[in-house]
Design a protein around this motif. Structure first.
Motif, mmCIF file in Angstrom:
data_model
loop_
_atom_site.group_PDB
_atom_site.id
_atom_site.type_symbol
_atom_site.label_atom_id
_atom_site.label_comp_id
_atom_site.label_asym_id
_atom_site.label_seq_id
_atom_site.Cartn_x
_atom_site.Cartn_y
_atom_site.Cartn_z
ATOM 1 N N GLN A 108 -0.703 10.973 17.675
ATOM 2 C CA GLN A 108 -0.508 10.408 16.260
ATOM 3 C C GLN A 108 -1.611 10.988 15.295
ATOM 4 O O GLN A 108 -1.306 11.012 13.997
ATOM 5 C CB GLN A 108 -0.966 9.047 16.366
ATOM 6 N N ASP A 109 -2.774 11.139 15.631
ATOM 7 C CA ASP A 109 -3.871 11.728 14.768
ATOM 8 C C ASP A 109 -3.886 12.995 14.336
ATOM 9 O O ASP A 109 -4.726 13.589 13.698
ATOM 10 C CB ASP A 109 -5.437 11.271 15.215
ATOM 11 N N ALA A 110 -2.990 13.680 15.016
ATOM 12 C CA ALA A 110 -2.775 15.195 14.433
ATOM 13 C C ALA A 110 -1.480 15.304 13.556
ATOM 14 O O ALA A 110 -0.382 15.940 13.999
ATOM 15 C CB ALA A 110 -2.638 16.069 15.776
ATOM 16 N N GLU A 111 -1.390 14.790 12.489
ATOM 17 C CA GLU A 111 -0.105 14.429 11.869
ATOM 18 C C GLU A 111 0.654 15.639 11.301
ATOM 19 O O GLU A 111 1.816 15.748 11.667
ATOM 20 C CB GLU A 111 -0.306 13.491 10.612
ATOM 21 N N PRO A 112 -0.083 16.738 11.072
ATOM 22 C CA PRO A 112 0.641 17.980 10.726
ATOM 23 C C PRO A 112 1.438 18.643 11.739
ATOM 24 O O PRO A 112 2.512 19.314 11.502
ATOM 25 C CB PRO A 112 -0.438 18.793 10.402
ATOM 26 N N LEU A 113 0.824 18.444 13.011
ATOM 27 C CA LEU A 113 1.514 18.773 14.201
ATOM 28 C C LEU A 113 3.069 18.238 14.531
ATOM 29 O O LEU A 113 3.609 18.887 15.247
ATOM 30 C CB LEU A 113 0.821 18.943 15.509
#
Length: 636
Positions: free
Chosen positions: A439-444
């Protein structure tokens, strides 16, 4: 009447969708223009194809809406399911079918329909009334042109005519409503007796052989998909524009060059009385309407006349009559020409002669004049600084984007040069799969990024991905730091958890067997020993009763009491003794009215869904093999 009934995009699409297709929030507006086709279509409908790219954009839009709604609680992996993927594809298919039907039936929208639609959109209202200033500002803030807005809105109103009448004409038969209310409110007096699963845990044994046998037979339950630990850098306009300075001379030059933008053209405020005339009206009908308008015009011009009262009592314009005919402020080009010419020829407080337009006959009273003026530099300085900074940032970003793209390509074994050049942080994310990232790696979580991350160049050859556009003025490049192939969790890692599951399952089976034996005995001979106090339940008043048990209780035949039923509730097998069945007291009129309204909305949705299914058949909608693979999560 308004010639400003125009253009919409982005957030206005959602407003208009709620207005136009209220029962079908799952139907988007994307399919109203020609849609792109890919080599491998996911679905076919109305002679067209649904491409992978179109699907990806729709899925991304859905996830973006959910992310905006849920905030920190949003987790893309929770929505990475076959049901969600099928719903998105169905949304596109449904939209195509509706548009095809609207085109085939030659549905259209009148100018008056457009005007009334605009007047009811909350985004254009102030204190519950349409505000022309708010309308103009809202369009300008979104970079919208009035012409495009009118064309798109006209299209949407036309499409609404496919499903709108279905919802408007939906009516629940009285007999059905009565039966549903009776079933929902029927009361049953119940006592319960629990056979707890925990009471049987000590009576079961699960050995290592049992654990291994289950593990060997159900390896798919312990499968872990291939995953990577990823590194990535994001270049956006904010990252490179922090140091931009705007000089006073730049501000002054910009102001002089764009003075017309900071001017306020003359605006007028008017009230009117409208006597409508249908386009197909006879000459006699038009003459009668004109005569009525002329009589009202004479009354409005009489000394001491109350124009607002005359408008409330006589005007046939539903949008303004209740407000005494008030049309708020407007400028040139915002009314039909005949109305505009008459209004701008009047003096303050003057009443016009009868003005004919395509809507009928108008009597206009001018109630206000705002002279044309130019805002002083001091008033718009902040706006100018922001605009100059944005323009300079856009130019700088264009240069930076080219350099960023070259760096991640030419030095493809590391992201460090690109990060150092622009002062970016190399970020990491662990456990990224082909379909979801943390969730905290939104661009991926962007489908394009995930596809690139698992491509041969990035995954196998350990290279940087190219620069991937996430949004205008936002790029990302990714690389794989660590790869873990698909695997099955080892037995030793899951054995303890698996042992507890098997113990629970066996204990639950013993509890169920004991409960069913007791239930059978009670059905043969009534007994109250072991039962708790009497509780009165209903479908609309479950009293915390487990759903499975409540369903069994309410379905039990009421011709012979006491009756006994049993159900698994997760932690116990529960037996219920039903001793009394009685109808609920008569509901209050307001409660019945609310229930009927709710049921009619659901009935309308059901009828609309039925129409959609018919349209899908009519336009030969089908999901292709590629589409089925996408739904199953088997993207190539």
């Amino acid at each position: 009447m308004f010639d400003t009934i125009r253009n919409h995009q982005r957030w206005l699409q959602f407003i208009l969708l709620l207005l136009i297709l209220p029962s079908f929030a799952f139907i988007g507006l994307q399919g109203y223009s020609s849609l792109r086709e890919g080599d491998h279509s996911l679905a076919k409908v109305a002679g067209g194809k649904v491409s992978q790219q179109e699907y990806d954009e729709a899925m991304r839009g859905q996830l973006d809406q959910l992310r905006a709604t849920m905030g920190a609680q949003f987790d893309a992996r929770a929505f990475d399911t076959p049901a969600t993927r099928k719903a998105v594809l169905d949304e596109i298919i449904n939209t195509r079918a509706i548009v095809a039907e609207a085109d085939k039936a030659h549905f259209s929208a009148s100018d008056n329909q457009l005007r009334q639609t605009i007047l009811t959109i909350p985004a254009f209202q102030e204190n519950g009334r349409f505000s022309n200033d708010r309308y103009v500002q809202a369009l300008a803030a979104q970079g919208m042109t009035p012409v495009a807005f009118e064309a798109q809105l006209r299209r949407n109103v036309s499409v609404q005519q496919v499903l709108g009448p279905v919802a408007q004409s939906a009516a629940v038969p009285a007999s059905v409503f009565d039966r549903v209310i009776a079933a929902a409110t029927e009361r049953r007096d119940v006592q319960t007796q629990r056979i707890a699963i925990d009471d049987y845990r000590d009576k079961v044994a699960v050995g290592d052989a049992d654990v291994k046998a289950y593990y060997d037979a159900h390896q798919s339950e312990f499968a872990v998909p291939e995953r990577v630990d990823a590194q990535y850098v994001v270049l956006d306009q904010a990252a490179i524009s922090g140091g931009i300075q705007v000089s006073d001379s730049d501000v002054g030059s910009y102001y002089e060059q764009n003075k017309a933008r900071f001017g306020q053209p003359e605006q007028r405020r008017a009230s009117h009385i409208l006597i409508t005339v249908d386009a197909k009206a006879s000459e006699a009908e038009r003459a009668a309407a004109l005569k009525k308008a002329q009589a009202l015009d004479q009354q409005a011009k009489a000394p001491g006349a109350d124009f607002a009262k005359l408008a409330r009592q006589n005007s046939q314009d539903p949008g303004s009559a209740a407000n005494g005919g008030d049309l708020d402020w407007f400028g040139r080009g915002m009314m039909v020409k005949q109305f505009e010419d008459a209004a701008f020829a009047l003096k303050q407080g003057e009443v016009s002669d009868v003005v004919p337009t395509e809507y009928g006959f108008h009597i206009i009273k001018l109630t206000g004049i705002r002279p044309a003026q130019t805002k002083p530099l001091a008033e718009v300085r902040g706006q100018i600084v922001d605009e100059i900074r944005q323009q300079q940032a856009a130019r700088q970003f264009a240069d930076a984007a080219e350099q960023f793209t070259n760096l991640v390509y030419e030095q493809s074994d590391t992201l460090e040069p690109a990060a150092s050049k622009f002062g970016l942080k190399i970020q990491t994310a662990q456990g990224v799969t082909r379909t979801a990232a943390p969730q905290d790696a939104e661009p991926l979580n962007n489908p394009k990024v995930l596809e690139a991350l698992f491509s041969d160049d990035v995954l196998r050859d350990k290279r940087n991905s190219g620069a991937i556009e996430l949004a205008p003025n936002r790029l990302v490049s990714v690389r794989v730091a660590k790869y873990e192939p698909a695997s099955v969790l080892p037995l030793e890692q899951v054995s303890a958890q698996l042992r507890q599951r098997l113990i629970h399952d066996k204990a639950a089976e013993l509890a169920r067997q004991a409960g069913e034996e007791k239930l059978k005995a009670l059905q043969a001979a009534d007994a109250t020993a072991g039962f708790g106090p009497v509780v009165t339940v209903a479908r609309n008043a479950p009293q915390d009763m487990a759903p499975a048990l409540l369903s069994a209780v309410m379905k039990a035949p009421a011709d012979k009491l006491p009756a006994f039923v049993g159900a698994d509730t997760g932690d116990a097998y529960v037996i219920a003794r039903i001793s009394k069945v009685s109808p609920a007291p008569a509901l209050e009129a307001q409660v019945l009215s609310n229930e009927k309204s709710l049921m009619e909305r659901r009935w309308a949705q059901a009828e609309q869904l039925a129409v959609l299914q018919t349209l899908r058949g009519k336009y030969k909608a089908q999901i292709t093999e590629d589409g089925e693979r996408v739904i199953a999560g088997q993207r190539e």
